[in-house]
Motif scaffolding. Structure first.
Motif, PDB file in Angstrom:
ATOM      1  N   GLU A  71       7.651  -4.607  27.876  1.00 10.55           N
ATOM      2  CA  GLU A  71       8.291  -5.066  26.637  1.00 10.55           C
ATOM      3  C   GLU A  71       9.562  -4.277  26.356  1.00 10.55           C
ATOM      4  O   GLU A  71      10.566  -4.833  25.910  1.00 10.55           O
ATOM      5  CB  GLU A  71       7.299  -4.951  25.484  1.00 10.55           C
ATOM      6  CG  GLU A  71       6.146  -5.942  25.591  1.00 10.55           C
ATOM      7  CD  GLU A  71       4.942  -5.564  24.749  1.00 10.55           C
ATOM      8  OE1 GLU A  71       4.097  -6.444  24.520  1.00 10.55           O
ATOM      9  OE2 GLU A  71       4.833  -4.386  24.332  1.00 10.55           O
ATOM     10  N   ALA A  72       9.511  -2.967  26.614  1.00  9.24           N
ATOM     11  CA  ALA A  72      10.705  -2.139  26.427  1.00  9.24           C
ATOM     12  C   ALA A  72      11.832  -2.611  27.337  1.00  9.24           C
ATOM     13  O   ALA A  72      13.000  -2.663  26.933  1.00  9.24           O
ATOM     14  CB  ALA A  72      10.379  -0.673  26.706  1.00  9.24           C
ATOM     15  N   ALA A  73      11.487  -2.964  28.566  1.00  4.10           N
ATOM     16  CA  ALA A  73      12.506  -3.441  29.504  1.00  4.10           C
ATOM     17  C   ALA A  73      13.157  -4.722  29.004  1.00  4.10           C
ATOM     18  O   ALA A  73      14.382  -4.885  29.081  1.00  4.10           O
ATOM     19  CB  ALA A  73      11.876  -3.665  30.879  1.00  4.10           C
ATOM     20  N   ARG A  74      12.360  -5.647  28.480  1.00  2.00           N
ATOM     21  CA  ARG A  74      12.929  -6.900  27.961  1.00  2.00           C
ATOM     22  C   ARG A  74      13.820  -6.624  26.755  1.00  2.00           C
ATOM     23  O   ARG A  74      14.884  -7.228  26.613  1.00  2.00           O
ATOM     24  CB  ARG A  74      11.799  -7.872  27.603  1.00  2.00           C
ATOM     25  CG  ARG A  74      11.088  -8.425  28.827  1.00  2.00           C
ATOM     26  CD  ARG A  74      10.170  -9.571  28.483  1.00  2.00           C
ATOM     27  NE  ARG A  74       8.959  -9.156  27.778  1.00  2.00           N
ATOM     28  CZ  ARG A  74       7.857  -8.731  28.394  1.00  2.00           C
ATOM     29  NH1 ARG A  74       7.823  -8.621  29.718  1.00  2.00           N
ATOM     30  NH2 ARG A  74       6.791  -8.406  27.689  1.00  2.00           N
ATOM     31  N   LEU A  75      13.415  -5.713  25.892  1.00  2.00           N
ATOM     32  CA  LEU A  75      14.230  -5.383  24.724  1.00  2.00           C
ATOM     33  C   LEU A  75      15.565  -4.753  25.131  1.00  2.00           C
ATOM     34  O   LEU A  75      16.587  -4.959  24.472  1.00  2.00           O
ATOM     35  CB  LEU A  75      13.470  -4.434  23.800  1.00  2.00           C
ATOM     36  CG  LEU A  75      12.337  -5.058  22.978  1.00  2.00           C
ATOM     37  CD1 LEU A  75      11.429  -3.976  22.398  1.00  2.00           C
ATOM     38  CD2 LEU A  75      12.903  -5.916  21.849  1.00  2.00           C
ATOM     39  N   LEU A  76      15.553  -3.987  26.205  1.00  2.00           N
ATOM     40  CA  LEU A  76      16.764  -3.300  26.656  1.00  2.00           C
ATOM     41  C   LEU A  76      17.577  -4.118  27.642  1.00  2.00           C
ATOM     42  O   LEU A  76      18.704  -3.745  27.993  1.00  2.00           O
ATOM     43  CB  LEU A  76      16.399  -1.955  27.295  1.00  2.00           C
ATOM     44  CG  LEU A  76      15.847  -0.884  26.347  1.00  2.00           C
ATOM     45  CD1 LEU A  76      15.274   0.287  27.127  1.00  2.00           C
ATOM     46  CD2 LEU A  76      16.935  -0.405  25.381  1.00  2.00           C
TER      47      LEU A  76
END
Length: 499
Positions: free
Chosen positions: A369-374
């Motif tokens: 999820e962090a990767a998608r947000l970034l």
């Protein structure tokens, strides 16, 4: 070992180099003497953990970490141990060259590593190949040696950091030593506590080498370890209205369990009231399973609005889905500008419609999820979890919990704490929903966003460790509920501690 006053503090490699120079100046000693202190601390650790071992092999690289190893060899032989010493290179650099000469002057023999050779048959291996400066994959010969150490079947003591581990990030770009114990020198290293590092370091011990307090006071840490805390006792005249009203919003078709876990964990963490806004088809089952939850079916923003008015904190995302129903509830909830915990599909919707938050907000992404947000890959996030967490917190003006091994808590100012608890049994469905409810309940009881995130992560991970005492495999999210209640009330237990 008693905890050092600065044992929570975690530093970067750049800070550690400066602290080492400051320590030498403050103590008025040479680099060789500091190296000897490190070797002495390593011998003490070895004898404490493996008192019956009599035959060891020390693996030395060309730099100062290798120098620590050579001097450990000198001290170990003086203590009556049989020592084999394997060196990666035919010569050493700087202070390490002096240490190598001391080993050889004492009658020590150096075996040059042959990538096609085999390790000596010993009872224990000591890793002194690379120190804190390595941020690349070890070369072919070193990688072969590291693989042989890991396959030896014998215990491993790592000096300062396990070789192959990036000290700043916890990432392993190539082969890395798997230690049973890591004795780390002068100060804590942030990369030893998160990501891949948790599989490499074993038990971590801090040996400060007699460095004075002034060195630590002049070097503010880059991060700290989370404290083990509980909520204060309640006043005897308390009522449920004093402890907030959490509203869990989620539970799309087929995902009632996520909403229930978030709601039940909020109750077990002490929220005064917990409501659940979900699909109408789930109301009967949730009310039957946990009647303390106030469950209502909502079909859109109009039926959600009165529930939002009564709530003091929102837990948005568990089982929410990303369809029209979930998106409409997500927009309505965010527009209420109430204290918020955002997780799961609540984060996936944030990817589509980014925003900065005004009300106290906590985001709890896993690395994907962090990767998608970034807008990057999961691999990039895991290569530098510290930067990822800080960037998310800054970008969204929120406190961020980057979940995973060694969960990180970051705020928009750059402050960051690392959770030293948790276990691989917690890699199962529903654990994130549980954390969402825990953090929301703490917000409802008056914690700031930072306090709620740090305490929530601590309670969640420690409850997981206590629940895993019966075994990690097969651990369920609901298994954490009873130990969670005990920990929130400060009831002592036997979950794993950290140094």
């Amino acid at each position: 070992m008693p905890a050092h006053p600065y044992s929570r503090d975690l530093h970067t490699v750049e800070q550690l180099h400066a602290m080492e120079q400051a320590a030498r100046s403050a103590l008025g000693i040479s680099g060789q003497e500091l190296m000897r202190r490190a070797a002495s601390a390593a011998l003490n650790s070895l004898r404490r953990h493996w008192p019956s071992v009599r035959h060891i092999c020390i693996h030395c690289g060309p730099g100062n970490n290798g120098g620590d190893g050579f001097l450990l060899g000198v001290l170990a032989r003086e203590a009556g141990l049989r020592v084999e010493l394997v060196a990666l290179t035919s010569s050493s650099r700087g202070e390490a060259a002096v240490a190598r000469e001391a080993w050889q002057a004492n009658g020590g023999r150096v075996l040059l590593w042959d990538a096609e050779g085999e390790l000596p048959e010993v009872e224990l291996h000591v890793d002194a190949l690379y120190g804190i400066g390595l941020n690349r994959a070890p070369d072919t010969a070193a990688s072969r040696l590291i693989e042989q150490i890991n396959l030896s079947g014998q215990p491993v003591l790592a000096l300062d950091v396990p070789s192959g581990l990036d000290t700043d990030s916890g990432h392993c770009p190539g082969a890395a030593v798997r230690a049973d114990v890591t004795v780390t020198f002068i100060a804590g290293k942030r990369g030893l506590h998160t990501g891949r590092a948790v599989d490499q370091v074993g038990m971590i011990e801090l040996a400060t080498l007699g460095v004075p307090d002034s060195v630590y006071m002049d070097a503010p840490p880059d991060a700290q370890l989370v404290l083990a805390e509980a909520l204060p006792p309640r006043a005897r005249y308390a009522n449920k209205g004093d402890y907030g009203h959490v509203l869990v919003i989620g539970g799309e078709h087929g995902m009632a369990g996520a909403a229930r876990l978030a709601g039940e964990s909020a109750l077990r963490t002490g929220a005064g009231l917990v409501s659940v806004a979900t699909r109408a088809e789930h109301v009967f089952a949730l009310n039957t399973a946990r009647p303390e939850l106030m469950v209502r079916g909502v079909d859109g923003p109009q039926t959600l609005a009165p529930m939002l008015e009564r709530a003091s904190v929102l837990a948005l995302g568990p089982g929410l889905g990303q369809g029209a129903w979930g998106h409409a509830l997500w927009l309505t909830a965010l527009d209420a500008n109430k204290p918020l915990v955002l997780d799961a599909d609540g984060l996936n919707l944030l990817v589509r419609e980014p925003r900065r938050f005004i009300a106290p907000t906590i985001l709890t992404p896993h690395p994907g999820e962090a990767a998608r947000l970034l807008g990057v890959s999961t691999t990039v996030v895991e290569q530098d979890r510290f930067s990822a967490a800080r960037e998310l917190a800054k970008r969204h003006a929120a406190v961020v919990v980057l979940k995973g091994a060694g969960s990180l808590v970051a705020d928009p100012s750059g402050r960051l704490d690392v959770c030293p608890w948790g276990n691989p049994g917690m890699a199962s469905g529903g654990m994130g929903d549980l954390l969402t409810g825990i953090v929301a309940a703490l917000l409802a009881q008056g914690c700031s966003a930072w306090q709620a995130a740090c305490l929530g992560v601590s309670l969640h991970a420690r409850a997981g460790d206590r629940a895993a005492l019966s075994g990690e495999r097969g651990l369920l999210a609901s298994d954490l509920l009873d130990p969670l209640r005990a920990l929130g009330n400060g009831v002592a237990g036997s979950e794993r501690a950290h140094d």
